[in-house]
Design a protein around this motif. Sequence first.
Motif, PDB file in Angstrom:
ATOM      1  N   VAL A  15      11.160 -24.150  39.232  1.00  0.00           N
ATOM      2  CA  VAL A  15      11.998 -23.470  40.206  1.00  0.00           C
ATOM      3  C   VAL A  15      13.043 -22.646  39.449  1.00  0.00           C
ATOM      4  N   VAL A  16      12.962 -21.327  39.623  1.00  0.00           N
ATOM      5  CA  VAL A  16      13.819 -20.394  38.896  1.00  0.00           C
ATOM      6  C   VAL A  16      14.753 -19.698  39.873  1.00  0.00           C
ATOM      7  N   GLY A  17      16.040 -19.758  39.610  1.00  0.00           N
ATOM      8  CA  GLY A  17      17.002 -19.004  40.391  1.00  0.00           C
ATOM      9  C   GLY A  17      17.150 -17.607  39.840  1.00  0.00           C
ATOM     10  N   THR A  18      17.003 -16.605  40.707  1.00  0.00           N
ATOM     11  CA  THR A  18      17.138 -15.219  40.275  1.00  0.00           C
ATOM     12  C   THR A  18      17.529 -14.365  41.487  1.00  0.00           C
ATOM     13  N   GLY A  19      17.665 -13.058  41.266  1.00  0.00           N
ATOM     14  CA  GLY A  19      18.073 -12.162  42.342  1.00  0.00           C
ATOM     15  C   GLY A  19      16.899 -11.398  42.926  1.00  0.00           C
ATOM     16  N   SER A  20      17.232 -10.391  43.752  1.00  0.00           N
ATOM     17  CA  SER A  20      16.168  -9.655  44.430  1.00  0.00           C
ATOM     18  C   SER A  20      16.445  -8.164  44.552  1.00  0.00           C
ATOM     19  N   SER A  21      17.498  -7.669  43.889  1.00  0.00           N
ATOM     20  CA  SER A  21      17.860  -6.262  44.136  1.00  0.00           C
ATOM     21  C   SER A  21      18.420  -5.555  42.907  1.00  0.00           C
ATOM     22  N   ASN A  22      17.950  -5.927  41.725  1.00  0.00           N
ATOM     23  CA  ASN A  22      18.483  -5.316  40.512  1.00  0.00           C
ATOM     24  C   ASN A  22      17.359  -4.991  39.537  1.00  0.00           C
ATOM     25  N   PRO A  23      16.552  -3.948  39.820  1.00  0.00           N
ATOM     26  CA  PRO A  23      15.514  -3.569  38.872  1.00  0.00           C
ATOM     27  C   PRO A  23      16.139  -3.015  37.596  1.00  0.00           C
ATOM     28  N   PRO A  24      15.532  -3.236  36.436  1.00  0.00           N
ATOM     29  CA  PRO A  24      14.225  -3.861  36.221  1.00  0.00           C
ATOM     30  C   PRO A  24      14.266  -5.372  36.030  1.00  0.00           C
ATOM     31  N   TRP A  25      15.378  -5.999  36.341  1.00  0.00           N
ATOM     32  CA  TRP A  25      15.520  -7.426  36.070  1.00  0.00           C
ATOM     33  C   TRP A  25      14.879  -8.289  37.142  1.00  0.00           C
ATOM     34  N   HIS A  26      15.227  -8.071  38.393  1.00  0.00           N
ATOM     35  CA  HIS A  26      14.698  -8.892  39.478  1.00  0.00           C
ATOM     36  C   HIS A  26      14.801  -8.088  40.769  1.00  0.00           C
ATOM     37  N   PHE A  27      13.663  -7.922  41.427  1.00  0.00           N
ATOM     38  CA  PHE A  27      13.644  -7.240  42.721  1.00  0.00           C
ATOM     39  C   PHE A  27      12.369  -7.630  43.451  1.00  0.00           C
ATOM     40  N   THR A  28      12.296  -7.261  44.712  1.00  0.00           N
ATOM     41  CA  THR A  28      11.161  -7.641  45.541  1.00  0.00           C
ATOM     42  C   THR A  28      10.216  -6.459  45.706  1.00  0.00           C
ATOM     43  N   ASP A  29       8.940  -6.712  45.476  1.00  0.00           N
ATOM     44  CA  ASP A  29       7.906  -5.693  45.623  1.00  0.00           C
ATOM     45  C   ASP A  29       6.727  -6.318  46.375  1.00  0.00           C
ATOM     46  N   ASN A  30       6.441  -5.782  47.565  1.00  0.00           N
ATOM     47  CA  ASN A  30       5.373  -6.332  48.405  1.00  0.00           C
ATOM     48  C   ASN A  30       5.552  -7.831  48.642  1.00  0.00           C
TER      49      ASN A  30
END
Length: 279
Positions: free
Chosen positions: A40-55
Motif C-alpha cells: 500500500v503506497v501513499g501518493t498523489g494524483s495531480s502532479n505529473p510526472p510524479w503522480h497523476f491519474t490516467d484512465n
Amino acid sequence: MKTILKALSAVAAVALIPSLAATHAQADTLQTVLDRGELVVGTGSSNPPWHFTDNGQTVGFDADIGHILAQGLFNDPSKVRFVNQSSDARIPNLLTNKVDISCQGMTVTAARAQQVAFTVPYYREGVGLLMLKGGDYGDYDALKSAGSDITVAVLQNVYAEEMVHQALPEAEVDQYESQNLIYQALNSHRAAAVATDLSTLKWYMKNNGDRYVDAGYSWNPQSYACAVSPDDQRWLNFVNTTLEEAMYGVEFQRSSDAFEQWFGERPPAPKTGFPAEMR
C-alpha cells in the motif's frame, strides 16, 4: 514549482503532528506486507510526472517506484495499491498505518526526518528555466545578460521573487495563480522564461520538444525520497536495498525505463567492477 516553494513551510507542518510518532507502535511492516500480499503506497494524483491519474489508473514516476517495490516483494509489479492522499497527509498516514510507505515527491528535510525515516533519495529536484524554442534568448547566459529587459513567469508564492533572483538578479518577475497561467505568459511572449520545478520542465520538454527549450541552468537542489515508519529498521533496509539495486544494480533496466518515460532522458548505466556510487 509548488514543491520547491512550499518546502520552506515544512517545519511548521511537521510541528503539528509530534504526538503521532511518539505513539506509533513498533511494527514489522515487511512481514505485514508479505502476509497481506499487497503493498500500500501513499501518493498523489495531480502532479505529473510524479503522480497523476490516467484512465483511472495512478501513473507517474512515484507510481513506478511502487511497482518496483512490489516486484521486489512479490516478483509481481502489479501487487500494489495506491492511496490518494494530500501532501499534508503524507506523514500522518504513515504513522497511523494507513499506508506502508509514502512516495509523493517528498523533499527530505531535517524537520521531517524527526518524524519519519527517509529512504535513499531517488531524485534531485531543482528549479529550471523553460523558454520557447526560437525565442529572443537562446540560453541562460543570454537571459542573465538581458538584465531587467526580461520577465520571468513563476507560480505565485511569498518566496517566488527571491527564488527567481537567485538565478536572474535583475529580471522582472510576474507571479501567477496557476501552472497553466505561467505557460500562457510564456506562449504569448509576455515572459521570456518560466521558472519551474526541473522535473516539470523535463516533462514539458518530453511532451513538447518541438516547442520548448531548457535554458540549461538549474538551482535550489532538493532531494526526493520515500518515507517509512521511523521505528521499523527491517522495512527501511528492504526498501533501501530495492531502490539502490533499481538505480545501480539488477533492476536498473526497469528503473531506467521509468525514468526515460517520465523525464525524457536515460540515466547513465552503472559501470561494472568497483561500485561507482561508493567512490
